[in-house]
Design a protein around this motif. Structure first.
Motif, mmCIF file in Angstrom:
data_model
loop_
_atom_site.group_PDB
_atom_site.id
_atom_site.type_symbol
_atom_site.label_atom_id
_atom_site.label_comp_id
_atom_site.label_asym_id
_atom_site.label_seq_id
_atom_site.Cartn_x
_atom_site.Cartn_y
_atom_site.Cartn_z
ATOM 1 N N SER A 171 -5.694 65.993 69.120
ATOM 2 C CA SER A 171 -4.495 67.371 69.209
ATOM 3 C C SER A 171 -5.084 68.208 70.285
ATOM 4 O O SER A 171 -5.934 67.889 71.221
ATOM 5 N N HIS A 226 -4.526 63.355 62.565
ATOM 6 C CA HIS A 226 -3.990 63.542 64.190
ATOM 7 C C HIS A 226 -5.088 63.510 65.087
ATOM 8 O O HIS A 226 -5.762 65.114 65.270
ATOM 9 N N GLU A 265 1.328 62.367 69.964
ATOM 10 C CA GLU A 265 2.267 63.294 69.860
ATOM 11 C C GLU A 265 3.504 62.246 69.603
ATOM 12 O O GLU A 265 4.334 62.409 68.618
ATOM 13 N N ARG A 276 2.004 71.050 73.109
ATOM 14 C CA ARG A 276 1.204 70.794 71.784
ATOM 15 C C ARG A 276 1.512 71.719 70.839
ATOM 16 O O ARG A 276 1.813 71.622 69.601
#
Length: 303
Positions: free
Chosen positions: A235, A232, A268, A147
């Protein structure tokens, strides 16, 4: 100088942040920053060290493996994360941030994740004998690194997209001799970090195709923007909190870790998909800019 909670919110809060930070960290961290900044001489680096020590304390609790210790480890990890958010806020509030401080913060974060992962999964393996915990330990470390490395690379790609678009526009103005005013090149810092918008004489939207395919997205994004939440939704931060707080608190380390890992990979993949569509929008924008410049280049006035 006396700092207020308003000062902290207006000068240190990110325009967009993880929902866990917005709802479960900032309300406490902001008030602690006011007290710490006004009543103590504690430096951001000292807070960074404090967060790191607490992170190691959380790892020690996880290593004990029994559920009461897992609860203690989860609580200590959350406090460690609150301190981790405070150091940057105080640095921005007082203007005392340093390159060393940023480096320490990043390195200590990675060590904390590694230590807590090893302690949590090894402790559970030792207590149960189930090898799935060893596999999960490897997966957590890998996904955490993935990540953060991926975030750096995605940011690099977005910057390159902006530079390419600006360069093409500059070349189209007076044969490339004229530069765009700085005010037209400034990024809109209120944009979500997962969005790509370049301000030229008008906003060039490099998320146009994505928005057209998902008509519900703009409305959801606006609601999130109003609440200072980035799109997002799962994450690195949410993944860590699921593994080191939610899983231990519920006594469900395996299902929570697997579930959060799947969601992390899903988001992702979504970011990668948005980048692919953005590259198409970029190509169309470049083609439009270049085609509009062709008449001028041949000596025929455009338009």
């Amino acid at each position: 100088m006396t700092f207020t909670l308003h000062d902290v919110r207006s000068r240190t809060y990110k325009a967009r942040d993880a929902w866990w930070t917005v709802f479960l960290v900032d309300p406490l961290a902001g008030r602690l920053v006011v007290t710490t900044a006004n009543r103590t001489s504690i430096t951001p680096n000292q807070i960074t060290w404090g967060a790191f020590v607490l992170g190691l304390g959380s790892a020690w609790c996880f290593l004990q493996a029994e559920w009461p210790w897992l609860v203690a480890g989860a609580a200590v990890y959350h406090v460690s994360f609150v301190l981790d958010c405070m150091d940057g806020k105080i640095a921005r509030l007082k203007g005392t941030g340093t390159i060393l401080g940023g480096w320490l913060d990043y390195v200590f974060d990675r060590i904390r994740v590694l230590a807590c992962t090893a302690a949590l999964m090894w402790g559970q393996y030792r207590a149960t004998g189930q090898e799935v915990y060893l596999l999960l330990g490897i997966a957590v470390v890998f996904l955490d690194m993935l990540r953060y490395v991926d975030a750096l690379q995605i940011a690099k790609v977005r910057r390159q997209m902006r530079r390419t678009l600006r360069h093409a526009y500059e070349e189209s103005v007076s044969g490339g001799a004229a530069a765009l005013p700085a005010s037209l090149l400034r990024e809109d810092l209120d944009n979500d970090p997962d969005e790509i918008t370049v301000r030229l004489t008008h906003a060039v939207d490099l998320q146009q195709e994505f928005r057209s395919r998902f008509s519900w997205y703009p409305g959801m994004r606006e609601w999130l923007r109003e609440h200072r939440i980035r799109t997002h939704l799962v994450s690195g931060i949410e993944f860590q909190m699921a593994v080191f707080i939610v899983g231990p608190l519920l006594g469900a380390v395996v299902p929570v870790t697997i579930g959060s890992a799947v969601l992390l990979l899903l988001f992702e993949a979504l970011i990668m998909y948005k980048l692919v569509l953005s590259s198409r929008d970029l190509n169309r924008a470049l083609a439009s800019i270049r085609s509009s410049a062709e008449p001028s280049a041949s000596g025929t006035p455009a338009g």
